[in-house]
Write an enzyme that holds these catalytic residues in place. Structure first.
Site, PDB file in Angstrom:
ATOM      1  N   ASP A 256      28.469  26.352 -32.063  1.00  0.00           N
ATOM      2  CA  ASP A 256      28.546  27.762 -32.443  1.00  0.00           C
ATOM      3  C   ASP A 256      29.846  28.384 -31.931  1.00  0.00           C
ATOM      4  O   ASP A 256      29.846  29.388 -31.229  1.00  0.00           O
ATOM      5  CB  ASP A 256      27.326  28.518 -31.904  1.00  0.00           C
ATOM      6  CG  ASP A 256      26.025  27.902 -32.363  1.00  0.00           C
ATOM      7  OD1 ASP A 256      25.320  28.534 -33.144  1.00  0.00           O
ATOM      8  OD2 ASP A 256      25.711  26.752 -31.964  1.00  0.00           O
ATOM      9  N   TYR A 286      32.015  31.050 -38.783  1.00  0.00           N
ATOM     10  CA  TYR A 286      31.288  32.304 -39.007  1.00  0.00           C
ATOM     11  C   TYR A 286      31.960  33.153 -40.080  1.00  0.00           C
ATOM     12  O   TYR A 286      31.928  34.380 -40.048  1.00  0.00           O
ATOM     13  CB  TYR A 286      31.128  33.095 -37.706  1.00  0.00           C
ATOM     14  CG  TYR A 286      30.136  32.450 -36.764  1.00  0.00           C
ATOM     15  CD1 TYR A 286      28.830  32.919 -36.673  1.00  0.00           C
ATOM     16  CD2 TYR A 286      30.488  31.348 -35.998  1.00  0.00           C
ATOM     17  CE1 TYR A 286      27.908  32.315 -35.826  1.00  0.00           C
ATOM     18  CE2 TYR A 286      29.575  30.732 -35.160  1.00  0.00           C
ATOM     19  CZ  TYR A 286      28.286  31.222 -35.075  1.00  0.00           C
ATOM     20  OH  TYR A 286      27.371  30.614 -34.249  1.00  0.00           O
ATOM     21  N   HIS A 421      22.129  20.501 -35.577  1.00  0.00           N
ATOM     22  CA  HIS A 421      22.352  21.903 -35.214  1.00  0.00           C
ATOM     23  C   HIS A 421      21.145  22.589 -34.555  1.00  0.00           C
ATOM     24  O   HIS A 421      21.236  22.994 -33.392  1.00  0.00           O
ATOM     25  CB  HIS A 421      22.823  22.684 -36.435  1.00  0.00           C
ATOM     26  CG  HIS A 421      23.224  24.092 -36.128  1.00  0.00           C
ATOM     27  ND1 HIS A 421      24.208  24.401 -35.206  1.00  0.00           N
ATOM     28  CD2 HIS A 421      22.764  25.287 -36.598  1.00  0.00           C
ATOM     29  CE1 HIS A 421      24.355  25.710 -35.131  1.00  0.00           C
ATOM     30  NE2 HIS A 421      23.477  26.276 -35.955  1.00  0.00           N
ATOM     31  N   HIS A 431      15.059  31.603 -32.670  1.00  0.00           N
ATOM     32  CA  HIS A 431      14.899  30.319 -33.388  1.00  0.00           C
ATOM     33  C   HIS A 431      13.799  29.443 -32.787  1.00  0.00           C
ATOM     34  O   HIS A 431      13.829  28.218 -32.929  1.00  0.00           O
ATOM     35  CB  HIS A 431      16.222  29.555 -33.431  1.00  0.00           C
ATOM     36  CG  HIS A 431      17.368  30.352 -33.970  1.00  0.00           C
ATOM     37  ND1 HIS A 431      17.382  30.842 -35.258  1.00  0.00           N
ATOM     38  CD2 HIS A 431      18.540  30.740 -33.398  1.00  0.00           C
ATOM     39  CE1 HIS A 431      18.517  31.501 -35.461  1.00  0.00           C
ATOM     40  NE2 HIS A 431      19.223  31.466 -34.358  1.00  0.00           N
ATOM     41  N   HIS A 458      22.942  26.296 -32.228  1.00  0.00           N
ATOM     42  CA  HIS A 458      22.094  27.258 -32.923  1.00  0.00           C
ATOM     43  C   HIS A 458      21.578  28.371 -32.023  1.00  0.00           C
ATOM     44  O   HIS A 458      21.782  29.555 -32.313  1.00  0.00           O
ATOM     45  CB  HIS A 458      20.937  26.530 -33.604  1.00  0.00           C
ATOM     46  CG  HIS A 458      20.274  27.290 -34.707  1.00  0.00           C
ATOM     47  ND1 HIS A 458      20.975  28.018 -35.641  1.00  0.00           N
ATOM     48  CD2 HIS A 458      18.961  27.441 -35.032  1.00  0.00           C
ATOM     49  CE1 HIS A 458      20.133  28.567 -36.501  1.00  0.00           C
ATOM     50  NE2 HIS A 458      18.909  28.250 -36.150  1.00  0.00           N
ATOM     51  N   VAL A 459      20.869  28.021 -30.952  1.00  0.00           N
ATOM     52  CA  VAL A 459      20.430  29.025 -29.983  1.00  0.00           C
ATOM     53  C   VAL A 459      21.619  29.334 -29.076  1.00  0.00           C
ATOM     54  O   VAL A 459      22.172  28.438 -28.439  1.00  0.00           O
ATOM     55  CB  VAL A 459      19.240  28.516 -29.153  1.00  0.00           C
ATOM     56  CG1 VAL A 459      18.868  29.524 -28.072  1.00  0.00           C
ATOM     57  CG2 VAL A 459      18.048  28.238 -30.056  1.00  0.00           C
ATOM     58  N   HIS A 460      21.997  30.606 -29.003  1.00  0.00           N
ATOM     59  CA  HIS A 460      23.208  30.990 -28.287  1.00  0.00           C
ATOM     60  C   HIS A 460      22.943  31.083 -26.788  1.00  0.00           C
ATOM     61  O   HIS A 460      22.935  32.163 -26.186  1.00  0.00           O
ATOM     62  CB  HIS A 460      23.745  32.305 -28.837  1.00  0.00           C
ATOM     63  CG  HIS A 460      24.137  32.211 -30.275  1.00  0.00           C
ATOM     64  ND1 HIS A 460      24.378  33.307 -31.062  1.00  0.00           N
ATOM     65  CD2 HIS A 460      24.329  31.126 -31.078  1.00  0.00           C
ATOM     66  CE1 HIS A 460      24.693  32.906 -32.287  1.00  0.00           C
ATOM     67  NE2 HIS A 460      24.669  31.590 -32.315  1.00  0.00           N
TER      68      HIS A 460
END
Length: 554
Positions: A256, A286, A421, A431, A458-460
């Site tokens: 990300d 992005y 991802h 998520h 995916h998970v920030h």
């Protein structure tokens, strides 16, 4: 549960004797200890290294392997004296630490006026130069772009046939005696709606170099000498020959990434640590947080709820390629798709920029897709899987995965690492259990094949698991590591599903694009009858909390 290496001896790992050896610093077990040291460093087992850089750089995961067994034994002994744990010492009691939101930095995208993203070449001179590994050490891909993109209501694509795809290379900078030729293409991002702008890329070139020697520095120059339009001379180092004592010195893992001022911090740390290659586990530029007129937002659906299609601003891909060139023209980058690469356009076409801009070793590893492939890096076999393409038992991806795993020789590549991802094991509310259908389809196959480590984005946030299988502690299961805050402009994930009031309603958890609903209530264990745990699950070894983050965002 047993926590010593003896517990791994019963694991079904196709002839992988390394996993059943004791963790004393012998020549073979050093490989285990060194890789375990890598795990401990990135989950905070060594605070002086894990916390020395800003939070966004924790997405930078470094594997350090010493090339001689004597040096490695000394390092392992030093690690033992320092009390640095390895995964063989687990399972570890779940730990949650406060997230220092002050390290969030500046999650604002670089503007198109920033000199690092502006076009600095003329005519058809190469730019956005990047490297990618092939399936084995003896081959490398080189990619670049010539000519400028076009954007507007009516665009006329460039003709790829007008510019050749040539690379001169060799082991001596002043004597690039070998030549390779490749292919080129132009892709379009089209929106058949009034007021939306269309995009046509520059000419994208992909050239594969073959017959390379292991652990060797090669110099190269790419372009078309007949124009003339040639690049400067760059260099790279090939991967080591496969073997149980043969590993890259450092591997960087990030997810990300985006193109913010935080991204610049992450990439600066990447350069400083001089990795042998970069693993990027999805969500690249992005560009889909923008309208086609270049207007962006931290939350697309919040700011642009009435657009006729989810727009993108494709020049952000060019900005990203220019910004990354100083790193990836020297360090190979292996990418797998994330949800931000979907980028739906006219004709329901998706993932066009992703599939066009990067080179993949798909053909070399027997894959028919840019979404899933594999490659070797010394004694490690990497498997990159696609979460946004069919993965069930009858799918091409599943059949390919079965074939690829069957061909892994654990005497040559003792370590088996997978990446995709969206994470399967994440305790964050964001998520939560979103990729459960993928987990149902593939977890047993990966487990029975003895996968050691899984990387996700995916998970920030950052989270590391204990060895786990089917939500249960298992000494034969992989360690799952989420590295989803490489620097993008979206907010950091700070809430956990096991905290009061944070457990999501099950029907809201599936991803619309992935489809399917497989996340039912747990049927056994401490969370039986519930959709979420009431405390940090025992499979979650290390994560961060929202304590300081709430102070920051308030």
């Amino acid at each position: 549960m047993a926590s010593s290496s003896s517990s791994s001896a019963a694991c079904n790992r196709k002839g992988d004797a390394l996993h059943s050896m004791p963790s004393s610093p012998t020549a073979n077990s050093v490989v285990i200890k060194t890789f375990a040291l890598f795990l401990s460093l990135i989950h905070g087992g060594c605070p002086s290294m894990a916390l020395a850089s800003p939070r966004v750089a924790i997405a930078l995961a470094l594997l350090t392997h010493l090339t001689s067994s004597i040096a490695a034994a000394a390092a392992a002994a030093a690690a033992a004296r320092a009390g640095i744990p390895s995964t063989l010492d687990g399972p570890f009691a779940p730990v949650t630490v406060p997230f220092d939101a002050g390290l969030r930095g500046n999650a604002v995208d670089l503007p198109d006026t920033d000199p690092r993203v502006r076009r600095r070449v003329g005519g058809f001179e190469p730019e956005q130069i990047s490297l990618a590994l092939s399936a084995n050490y003896d081959s490398v891909w080189i990619s670049w772009v010539t000519g400028n993109y076009q954007i507007g209501n009516s665009v006329i694509p460039l003709d790829p046939k007008t510019v050749a795809s040539i690379v001169y290379y060799g082991t001596e900078k002043q004597l690039l005696s070998d030549e390779a030729r490749g292919t080129s293409l132009v892709y379009n991002q089209l929106y058949p709606f009034e007021g939306l702008q269309n995009y046509s890329s520059g000419i994208i070139h992909h050239v594969r170099l073959q017959g390379l020697k292991p652990s060797t520095i090669y110099y190269y120059q790419c372009g078309d000498p007949s124009i003339p339009a040639m690049s400067n001379i760059y260099h790279f180092r090939t991967m080591p020959f496969p073997g149980p004592q043969s590993y890259p010195n450092r591997i960087a893992v990030v997810g990300d990434l985006g193109l913010t001022y935080n991204t610049t911090t992450t990439v600066r740390h990447l350069k400083k640590n001089r990795p042998d290659f970069l693993l990027l586990v999805g969500d690249v530029t992005y560009a889909n947080l923008y309208l086609t007129n270049g207007t962006g937002s931290d939350c697309y659906s919040c700011s642009f709820p009435k657009t006729p299609i989810h727009e993108t601003y494709q020049p952000r891909w060019d900005y990203w390629g220019r910004f990354m060139q100083p790193l990836v023209s020297k360090v190979p980058m292996m990418v797998v798709e994330g949800n931000h690469e979907i980028e739906k356009q006219a004709g329901n076409h998706t993932f066009i920029a992703y599939s066009s801009r990067f080179a993949f070793p798909s053909e070399e590893c027997g894959s028919s897709s840019t979404f899933y492939y594999s490659f070797n890096a010394g004694g490690i076999h990497f498997i990159m899987l696609g979460a946004y393409i069919a993965y069930n038992f009858s799918a091409d991806q599943y059949k390919w995965l079965v074939r690829d795993l069957a061909g892994v020789d654990r005497s040559l590549t003792p370590w088996l690492v997978a990446a995709w991802h969206p994470p399967w094991y994440s305790t964050y509310k964001a998520h939560y259990r979103e990729a459960e259908c993928m987990m149902v389809a593939l977890e047993e196959l990966l487990y029975s094949s003895g996968v050691d480590i899984v990387f996700n984005g995916h998970v920030h946030a950052y989270e590391r698991s204990n060895r786990v299988y089917n939500y249960t502690l298992d000494p034969c299961g992989p360690v799952y590591i989420t590295v989803g805050d490489g620097g993008n402009r979206e907010k950091i994930a700070v809430k956990h599903a096991d905290e009061p009031g944070n457990c999501p309603e099950p029907s809201t958890t599936p991803d619309d694009y992935m489809g399917g609903f497989c996340a039912a209530n747990f049927t056994s264990g401490p969370a039986a009858g519930k959709f979420c745990w009431d405390w940090q699950p025992d499979y979650s070894a290390f994560r961060e909390s929202r304590v300081l983050a709430m102070e920051y965002w308030r």
